[in-house]
Design a protein around this motif. Structure first.
Motif, PDB file in Angstrom:
ATOM      1  N   VAL A   1       0.860  -1.178   0.000  1.00 18.11           N
ATOM      2  CA  VAL A   1       0.000   0.000   0.000  1.00 18.11           C
ATOM      3  C   VAL A   1       0.894   1.225   0.000  1.00 18.11           C
TER       4      VAL A   1
ATOM      5  N   ALA B   1       0.471   5.163   2.277  1.00 16.64           N
ATOM      6  CA  ALA B   1      -0.496   4.518   3.170  1.00 16.64           C
ATOM      7  C   ALA B   1      -1.203   5.501   4.102  1.00 16.64           C
TER       8      ALA B   1
ATOM      9  N   TYR C   1      -9.485   3.644   0.475  1.00 15.60           N
ATOM     10  CA  TYR C   1      -8.394   2.931   1.130  1.00 15.60           C
ATOM     11  C   TYR C   1      -8.880   2.094   2.308  1.00 15.60           C
TER      12      TYR C   1
ATOM     13  N   ALA D   1       3.177  -1.439   4.125  1.00 13.66           N
ATOM     14  CA  ALA D   1       2.561  -0.114   4.037  1.00 13.66           C
ATOM     15  C   ALA D   1       3.666   0.921   3.979  1.00 13.66           C
TER      16      ALA D   1
ATOM     17  N   THR E   1       4.864   4.995   3.595  1.00 13.09           N
ATOM     18  CA  THR E   1       4.477   6.394   3.645  1.00 13.09           C
ATOM     19  C   THR E   1       5.686   7.234   4.017  1.00 13.09           C
TER      20      THR E   1
ATOM     21  N   ILE F   1      -3.192   3.046  10.271  1.00 13.19           N
ATOM     22  CA  ILE F   1      -2.781   2.208   9.139  1.00 13.19           C
ATOM     23  C   ILE F   1      -2.768   0.744   9.556  1.00 13.19           C
TER      24      ILE F   1
ATOM     25  N   LEU G   1      -5.362  -2.048   7.983  1.00 11.54           N
ATOM     26  CA  LEU G   1      -4.797  -3.100   7.149  1.00 11.54           C
ATOM     27  C   LEU G   1      -4.710  -4.430   7.898  1.00 11.54           C
TER      28      LEU G   1
END
Ligand SMILES: [Zn+2]
Lengths: 377, 458
Positions: free
Chosen positions: B99, B102, B116, B133, B135, B146, B150
């Motif tokens: 992802v 994220a 998302y 993930a 970011t 997050i 997830l």
């Protein structure tokens, strides 16, 4: 006045108040509906078809407002506009200082020009990187069909790549150097990308030439359409010709519904019968037939209008200034509106009246003068 | 969590080759996705595909049929909703689920993307593959969000400091709009380029880019989502090949742009959050060389940013209207046309329609939820105001915002700590790149200008 304003005035002049403003918007932005395509041919405006494919409704309206504010357009009926005396004068003055786009062939070239140009851009970039021994670069075209064609061509050329690169260079140079080349080659060449030399955007070119983007676009398109016409001579321009030779058959694109109607027509069904089978109004089927008459040059309209009636309608149409259908109908009462439209569109395919008033400037060398003037930065 | 541009994509590309694993990458921005795909293709990898709304019907059908043969599948979150896509994906053996960006998952993040939120469920449908993930900017709160969304139970977290020591920080307080423009022009002419100036208005970016391109010796172009794709590609490439000195952009520019030598980032408007700000200045100095961030601040600038936020908020009337027609409308477009909602607002309301059910007064309830989000967003703007008005070290303030406790003392830190602006002045009289004649340009493209061997072969 911007170049877009001037083009709009030309369109308003052709439509002469018979159609709404929207019709002009659909024409130049290239909406593929029967109505727009019919209008284009009925009023001899097909060369303007899709010449501004990315035009937003907002910019179009702003341009119209400008013309109205300057009193270049007069509203003689609600939402019906004609070019005023002032408008005519402004238009004449404008094209004394700006090149007139004689070579525009919007209807004939709209698809082909786009594909040809994208292929040329990506092919040049690929060849340029190749001869500079660089095999990694960001393609300036992301359209998968274009990428596929270029990859295929590139592989096909294999041992001839260097030779063909040179040929392409020489063909381009030859065409740009032609006496008749309508404008400055900058409008084409500065947009091209090569090895570590990224093309300029139309907006950047407008900045550079101190003009507006709508002018850059049409001057570019005018030269592009000129090039397309020239390179049909495949003995003189074998490489350039090969970039577009497979695109030709895509010329007749019918809407899905019209395509269906065409299949019934080919089986000799009558309009009424087709309407019945397809559960559509007869007027809709008639619209389809008009669309087919526009698209397919070889389509005969005789089954719908006998020859003597065709002549009668065309004679009447030419005796009145504006091809207004009602007036034609008054002169030929036995013809239906459908028959009148059918005759007008099939005969209107070769109508060039939009540029006739400017033809004298083409030979007087004025365009040459304008060319020089605007290329001096 | 890794700083922008520190090679996040390597984190999934490398394992994919070592483990011979098929990777699914969810990426929020179409332009970013295209760039990532092109970058992988440029490396010579052909088994890469982007599933997004750019694909034609035919291409999509073709791609879905052969999906199991691709090594890297990029997908936009809204595509994951489509039945045909999830069907095609179930025929694949996805062993790594990535992802990207994220933080879009978090309601509290600046770029919240409702789509998302279903990623957790989709991950389970794919058989819960290893999940990564990524970011560049996330507070503790966002990171927790997050993990929860997830369904990552006890993930390994790699968190790098948000501090970028080679970027000096400066705020320029101004007293009028005119002065702001004047100051910008001076910076453009004197400071080291290449650089980016961020605006929150496309129109202003366009106008000032045009004006300053003509009146300074620098090559400047604007870049925003309003440009056609062909133009965006050209401008991005011009910038990458140093044919442009400055880009005047909206936040649409930067993600996925791998340029190492960006020297200066200027903010003309106040960014909407510290996350956005850090991400944008993080595009400078990836080569490790000395770089500079300048934020131009006019008192009450936060009002502009707040107003833009308010514009993003659907009204109660629009929410009610949405509720009334959402079942009868034929598609998203129709709802947008009838209610005047933007695409993003529409997506947010669809999301609430899905998760907030059983409310007698749904519209009123959702309106409250949205207002709550607004309060949170305003708090983020206030954080930026604090950054601008603080009397203390700005760098220290940034790291505190991201819950880092380390104290930093370094040279070339910020204008509060003091640093000489002169050391960021660009080489004067940078040669003006003129537009060359068409003959020369054509000759350069086809290498006809130099006689270096190959022409003799011909
Ligand atoms: Zn400091």
């Amino acid at each position: 006045m911007t170049y877009l304003d001037a083009i709009l005035l030309l369109c308003f002049r052709l439509f002469n108040g018979d159609r709404s403003r929207s019709a002009i918007f659909h024409l130049i932005s290239g909406k593929k509906t029967s109505q727009t395509i019919q209008d284009a041919h009925l009023y001899g405006a097909h060369d303007f078809f899709q010449i501004y494919p990315h035009l937003s409704r907002k910019s179009f309206d702003q341009s119209c407002e400008r013309l109205i504010m300057n009193k270049y357009l007069i509203e003689f009926q609600e939402q019906r506009w004609r070019v005023s005396e002032d408008g005519e004068n402004a238009l004449d003055a404008y094209f004394k200082n700006h090149p007139f786009p004689f070579y525009l062939k919007g209807w004939l070239y709209h698809d082909r020009a786009t594909i040809f140009w994208k292929r040329l851009l990506l092919l040049s970039q690929s060849l340029s990187n190749y001869i500079h021994q660089e095999n990694r670069f960001f393609p300036v075209q992301r359209d998968p069909d274009i990428q596929h064609w270029v990859k295929h061509t590139f592989l096909n050329w294999k041992d001839d790549r260097r030779k063909n690169t040179k040929k392409l260079y020489l063909e381009l140079t030859k065409i740009f150097m032609k006496n008749k080349f309508p404008d400055h080659p900058d409008y084409i060449v500065q947009q091209m990308t090569g090895f570590q030399l990224i093309g300029q955007t139309p907006r950047q070119l407008a900045d550079h030439f101190k003009t507006d983007e709508s002018e850059v676009h049409i001057r570019f398109l005018n030269t592009l359409h000129y090039i397309l016409t020239e390179i049909q001579d495949k003995n003189t321009y074998p490489i350039l010709n090969s970039i577009q030779k497979d695109i030709t058959q895509k010329e007749f694109v019918l809407t899905v519904s019209t395509e269906k109607t065409l299949r019934y027509i080919q089986q000799f069904y009558t309009i009424e019968k087709i309407a019945q089978i397809r559960n559509l109004k007869t007027s809709t089927i008639e619209d389809h037939i008009i669309e087919i008459a526009l698209m397919v040059q070889t389509f005969s309209i005789e089954p719908y209008v006998e020859l003597s009636l065709q002549d009668e309608i065309w004679l009447a149409a030419n005796s009145i200034r504006n091809k207004r259908m009602k007036e034609i109908k008054d002169l030929v009462p036995r013809a239906s509106f459908f028959q009148i439209r059918l005759v007008l569109v099939s005969k209107g395919r070769t109508d060039n009246k939009w540029k006739i008033p400017y033809l004298n400037t083409l030979d007087s060398g004025l365009s040459e003068r304008v060319k020089k003037k605007s290329s001096k930065v | 969590m890794l700083p922008t541009g520190s090679g996040k994509s390597l984190c999934y590309q490398l394992p994919s080759y070592i483990l011979h694993a098929q990777v699914l990458i969810v990426s929020p921005l179409l332009s970013l996705m295209q760039d990532q795909v092109e970058q992988i293709k440029i490396r010579g990898e052909k088994k890469v595909i982007a599933l997004n709304s750019f694909l034609s019907f035919k291409e999509k059908k073709q791609a879905l049929k052969n999906l199991q043969h691709y090594k890297f599948i990029f997908i936009s979150p809204e595509m994951l909703n489509l039945a045909e896509i999830s069907e095609a994906l179930s025929s694949c053996s996805i062993r790594l689920f990535v992802v990207d960006e994220a933080h879009c998952i978090s309601q509290w993040g600046p770029d919240f993307r409702p789509d998302y939120l279903q990623l957790g469920a989709i991950k389970e449908k794919l058989g819960s593959p290893v999940t990564l993930a990524l970011t560049a900017t996330a507070t503790v709160k966002i990171r927790a969000d997050i993990c929860q969304s997830l369904k990552m139970a006890s993930p390994d977290e790699w968190v790098y400091s948000v501090n970028r020591p080679n970027i000096a920080l400066k705020v320029e307080q101004l007293s009028s709009f005119q002065e702001k423009i004047h100051t910008l022009k001076q910076f453009i002419e004197t400071l080291s380029s290449p650089g980016i100036v961020y605006f929150s208005s496309k129109k202003l970016a366009d106008e000032l880019a045009e004006e300053m391109n003509q009146t300074t010796a620098k090559k400047i172009s604007s870049y925003h989502a309003g440009l056609e794709q062909d133009q965006r590609i050209l401008i991005q490439q011009q910038f990458l090949t140093d044919q442009l000195d400055w880009i005047f952009a909206t936040s649409a520019f930067g993600m996925g742009v791998n340029k190492e030598n960006i020297r200066t980032i200027i903010h003309f408007h106040l960014p909407s959050s510290m996350e956005a700000f850090v991400q944008e200045i993080g595009r400078a100095g990836r080569d490790g060389e000395k770089s500079l961030s300048i934020l131009l601040y006019l008192s009450k600038d936060e009002q502009i940013t707040t107003n833009l936020l308010e514009l993003e908020r659907p009204s109660l009337r629009q929410i009610s209207e949405f509720e009334k027609i959402k079942h009868t409308a034929s598609g998203l477009k129709e709802i947008e046309e009838k209610t005047g909602l933007s695409e993003v607002q529409n997506r947010v309301l669809h999301y609430y329609a899905k998760i907030e059910t059983n409310h007698s007064n749904w519209a009123g309830h959702v309106n409250q939820l949205i207002l709550k989000r607004m309060v949170e967003k305003k708090r983020k703007i206030d954080q930026m105001v604090t950054y601008v008005t603080t009397d203390n070290c700005r760098r220290q303030l940034i790291v505190r915002c991201f819950d880092e406790t380390n104290s930093i003392i370094q040279p070339f830190c910020c204008d509060q700590c003091g640093f000489p602006l002169e050391s960021y002045i660009g080489s004067l009289g940078s040669e003006q790149r003129k537009v060359i004649t068409w003959q020369n340009r054509l000759a350069s493209i086809f290498k006809e200008n130099e006689n270096d061997g190959w022409t003799k072969d011909y």
